[in-house]
Write an enzyme that holds these catalytic residues in place. Structure first.
Site, mmCIF file in Angstrom:
data_model
loop_
_atom_site.group_PDB
_atom_site.id
_atom_site.type_symbol
_atom_site.label_atom_id
_atom_site.label_comp_id
_atom_site.label_asym_id
_atom_site.label_seq_id
_atom_site.Cartn_x
_atom_site.Cartn_y
_atom_site.Cartn_z
ATOM 1 C CB SER A 9 144.398 57.489 110.721
ATOM 2 O OG SER A 9 145.557 58.277 110.923
ATOM 3 C CG HIS A 34 146.083 53.951 108.424
ATOM 4 N ND1 HIS A 34 146.229 53.458 107.232
ATOM 5 C CD2 HIS A 34 146.300 55.406 108.323
ATOM 6 C CE1 HIS A 34 146.450 54.117 106.225
ATOM 7 N NE2 HIS A 34 146.720 55.098 106.801
ATOM 8 C CG ASP A 36 148.691 58.363 108.262
ATOM 9 O OD1 ASP A 36 148.422 57.645 107.159
ATOM 10 O OD2 ASP A 36 147.540 58.706 109.123
ATOM 11 C CG MET A 38 153.133 61.924 106.741
ATOM 12 S SD MET A 38 151.959 63.260 107.414
ATOM 13 C CE MET A 38 150.531 62.268 107.241
ATOM 14 C CG HIS A 67 149.495 55.597 104.283
ATOM 15 N ND1 HIS A 67 148.465 56.491 104.353
ATOM 16 C CD2 HIS A 67 149.864 55.638 103.075
ATOM 17 C CE1 HIS A 67 148.335 57.196 103.135
ATOM 18 N NE2 HIS A 67 149.158 56.535 102.442
ATOM 19 C CG MET A 69 151.393 59.310 102.754
ATOM 20 S SD MET A 69 150.315 60.029 103.862
ATOM 21 C CE MET A 69 150.333 59.169 105.334
ATOM 22 C CG MET A 138 145.878 58.770 99.562
ATOM 23 S SD MET A 138 146.001 58.528 101.190
ATOM 24 C CE MET A 138 145.413 59.999 101.947
ATOM 25 C CG PHE A 144 148.247 68.179 106.547
ATOM 26 C CD1 PHE A 144 148.831 68.645 107.810
ATOM 27 C CD2 PHE A 144 148.643 68.455 105.237
ATOM 28 C CE1 PHE A 144 150.121 69.265 107.241
ATOM 29 C CE2 PHE A 144 149.748 69.276 105.113
ATOM 30 C CZ PHE A 144 150.534 69.668 106.298
ATOM 31 N N GLY A 145 145.664 64.949 108.531
ATOM 32 C CA GLY A 145 144.276 64.739 108.961
ATOM 33 C C GLY A 145 143.189 65.499 108.849
ATOM 34 N N GLY A 146 142.112 65.355 109.073
ATOM 35 C CA GLY A 146 140.908 66.286 109.499
ATOM 36 C C GLY A 146 140.513 66.998 108.125
ATOM 37 C CG ASP A 176 143.952 57.358 104.866
ATOM 38 O OD1 ASP A 176 143.346 57.839 105.524
ATOM 39 O OD2 ASP A 176 145.203 57.110 104.621
ATOM 40 N N GLY A 177 140.852 59.168 104.375
ATOM 41 C CA GLY A 177 140.863 60.529 104.186
ATOM 42 C C GLY A 177 139.302 61.066 104.338
ATOM 43 N N GLY A 178 138.918 61.849 105.542
ATOM 44 C CA GLY A 178 137.797 62.290 105.811
ATOM 45 C C GLY A 178 136.694 61.191 105.903
ATOM 46 N N GLY A 198 140.624 58.881 111.245
ATOM 47 C CA GLY A 198 141.399 59.405 112.217
ATOM 48 C C GLY A 198 140.576 60.227 113.182
#
Ligand code: DX5
Ligand code: ZN
Length: 216
Positions: A9, A34, A36, A38, A67, A69, A138, A144-146, A176-178, A198
């Site tokens: 990402s 990927h 993102d 937003m 993606h 959002m 998700m 948010f990333g991270g 997607d996420g973590g 990401g």
């Protein structure tokens, strides 16, 4: 076993050097990029738009996984397709006529995906699965990333996998996420095909090693 697709990402990349960062992950073995998107409305953050995607299209031939959002993907998806996105994923939680949107996106010759927030269940999307190429699960609240991977969502991934297999649908599951070297194997075990990652990849000293560690 089918190859797992790695989709870094670029939200976590250096925005002042996106082209170079994409080359870096391409050389490190990434399969997709990927992207993102937003709108500051569907999620409390604003990221990149079609102008940037169009410029990035010149930097790589990798598959662009957009993606969205955003609250009104029906208004904007075509701009992303024209800019070079190969796949358009929008959120299940929007108000728009989703079957029509799926049909429209498909008719433009790109892949189409549905993304679900942590609170959306597998049962809610079952009627749409036959029509899409990808379900993007998700594993953090989008925006948010991270953030940390929500392990409580693993049973939902398994439910979606069971449903797809039972009906022999041609639909990938993306997560997607973590996603990092600890959480990726949990997701692969649960049946995902695509790993979006990401901060883990872009913060790594050696992205090639980081990508390889996702697949161990
Ligand atoms: C979050 C985005 C993710 C995010 C992933 O809303 O959809 O793609 O960038 O970032 P990490 O891997 O850092 O959780
Ligand atoms: Zn994403």
């Amino acid at each position: 076993m089918k190859k797992i697709i790695i989709a870094p990402s670029i939200l976590a990349a250096n925005s002042a050097a996106l082209g170079q960062d994409i080359k870096k992950i391409e050389n490190a073995g990434a399969d997709w990029v990927h992207i993102d998107v937003m709108d500051g409305h569907f999620v409390p953050n604003i990221s990149i738009g079609p102008v940037v995607v169009k410029s990035l299209r010149k930097a790589t031939t990798l598959f662009f996984d957009a993606h969205l959002m955003i609250t009104n993907p029906e208004k904007y998806w075509l701009e992303f397709q024209k800019a070079g996105a190969n796949s358009i994923t929008f959120h299940y939680e929007i108000e728009t006529d989703k079957k029509k949107l799926i049909k429209d996106i498909k008719s433009a010759g790109v892949k189409v995906g549905i993304s679900i927030k942590p609170s959306t269940t597998a049962a809610e999307i079952e009627t749409l699965i036959p029509y899409v190429d990808l379900i993007l699960v998700m594993t953090v609240e989008p925006g948010f990333g991270g953030q940390s991977f929500m392990e409580s969502l693993v049973p939902k991934i398994k439910d979606i996998r069971r449903f797809i297999n039972k009906n022999s649908y041609n639909c990938l599951i993306s997560v997607d996420g973590g996603i990092d070297s600890k959480t990726a194997p949990i997701c692969i075990n649960a049946g995902v095909n695509v790993l979006v990652s990401g901060s883990y990849i872009f913060n790594a000293e050696n992205p090639k090693n980081a990508i390889e560690a996702l697949l161990l």
